[in-house]
Design an enzyme around this catalytic site. Structure first.
Site, PDB file in Angstrom:
ATOM      1  N   GLU A  54     -23.607 -28.896  41.851  1.00 20.30           N
ATOM      2  CA  GLU A  54     -25.004 -28.338  41.756  1.00 20.30           C
ATOM      3  C   GLU A  54     -25.243 -27.062  42.392  1.00 20.30           C
ATOM      4  O   GLU A  54     -26.107 -26.126  41.948  1.00 20.30           O
ATOM      5  CB  GLU A  54     -25.698 -29.480  42.540  1.00 20.30           C
ATOM      6  CG  GLU A  54     -27.257 -29.510  42.436  1.00 20.30           C
ATOM      7  CD  GLU A  54     -27.782 -29.686  41.034  1.00 20.30           C
ATOM      8  OE1 GLU A  54     -28.562 -28.863  40.708  1.00 20.30           O
ATOM      9  OE2 GLU A  54     -27.569 -30.730  40.648  1.00 20.30           O
ATOM     10  N   GLU A  68     -27.661 -20.417  37.333  1.00 22.00           N
ATOM     11  CA  GLU A  68     -28.984 -20.164  36.866  1.00 22.00           C
ATOM     12  C   GLU A  68     -29.508 -19.118  37.398  1.00 22.00           C
ATOM     13  O   GLU A  68     -30.330 -18.090  36.686  1.00 22.00           O
ATOM     14  CB  GLU A  68     -29.595 -21.704  37.060  1.00 22.00           C
ATOM     15  CG  GLU A  68     -29.430 -22.537  36.316  1.00 22.00           C
ATOM     16  CD  GLU A  68     -30.401 -23.959  36.540  1.00 22.00           C
ATOM     17  OE1 GLU A  68     -30.941 -23.843  37.641  1.00 22.00           O
ATOM     18  OE2 GLU A  68     -30.317 -24.755  35.685  1.00 22.00           O
ATOM     19  N   LYS A 100     -26.743 -21.827  31.066  1.00 20.88           N
ATOM     20  CA  LYS A 100     -27.343 -22.805  31.925  1.00 20.88           C
ATOM     21  C   LYS A 100     -27.209 -24.202  31.568  1.00 20.88           C
ATOM     22  O   LYS A 100     -26.937 -24.951  32.361  1.00 20.88           O
ATOM     23  CB  LYS A 100     -28.975 -22.376  31.858  1.00 20.88           C
ATOM     24  CG  LYS A 100     -29.444 -21.199  32.599  1.00 20.88           C
ATOM     25  CD  LYS A 100     -31.175 -21.134  32.466  1.00 20.88           C
ATOM     26  CE  LYS A 100     -31.459 -20.020  33.111  1.00 20.88           C
ATOM     27  NZ  LYS A 100     -32.970 -19.916  33.257  1.00 20.88           N
ATOM     28  N   ASP A 101     -27.340 -24.498  30.264  1.00 23.02           N
ATOM     29  CA  ASP A 101     -27.151 -25.915  29.755  1.00 23.02           C
ATOM     30  C   ASP A 101     -25.653 -26.416  30.102  1.00 23.02           C
ATOM     31  O   ASP A 101     -25.493 -27.580  30.491  1.00 23.02           O
ATOM     32  CB  ASP A 101     -27.400 -25.877  28.144  1.00 23.02           C
ATOM     33  CG  ASP A 101     -28.645 -25.669  27.909  1.00 23.02           C
ATOM     34  OD1 ASP A 101     -29.523 -25.711  28.850  1.00 23.02           O
ATOM     35  OD2 ASP A 101     -28.764 -25.788  26.693  1.00 23.02           O
TER      36      ASP A 101
END
Length: 120
Positions: free
Chosen positions: A64, A71, A89-90
């Site tokens: 995370e 990001e 990002k994905d």
């Protein structure tokens, strides 16, 4: 040397704080981790199960934080839509999702039999 090390730790802590402050999913992960730890204490799980729990929870937190970094870097590079930015990002978010799913699986393996024994 000591001052450099202290500064390094303060930067790392700032990164963790930033992630906790700005990423709702990180706060969700933290809440679920807290529940898992409390369940581990309540069920007095053995050290091997604690080890598995610590590893999967750590992976989710680490990914995370890395997802947030990726990001942020992509947003720094461009605010315009770009297919490669979307993919970056994905895929970073996907890595977090895989780790979260795996941690749920580990949690079920550890706690489901204990919960069922407690209920029945």
């Amino acid at each position: 040397m000591r001052r450099k090390l202290t500064k390094s730790f303060s930067f790392a802590i700032a990164g963790i704080k930033y992630t906790l402050k700005t990423q709702p999913n990180m706060r969700i992960h933290l809440g679920i981790a807290f529940i898992a730890v409390m369940a581990g204490v309540a069920f007095q799980i053995p050290s091997s199960e604690w080890l598995a729990l610590v590893i999967v929870v750590s992976f989710v937190f680490i990914l995370e934080i890395l997802n947030t970094a990726i990001e942020t870097l992509v947003n720094l590079y461009t605010e315009d839509y770009h297919e490669l930015a979307r993919i970056a990002k994905d895929t970073a978010a996907g890595a977090v999702m895989v780790a979260a799913i795996m941690s749920v699986c580990v949690g079920l393996i550890i706690f489901l039999p204990k919960i069922l024994n407690w209920l029945y």
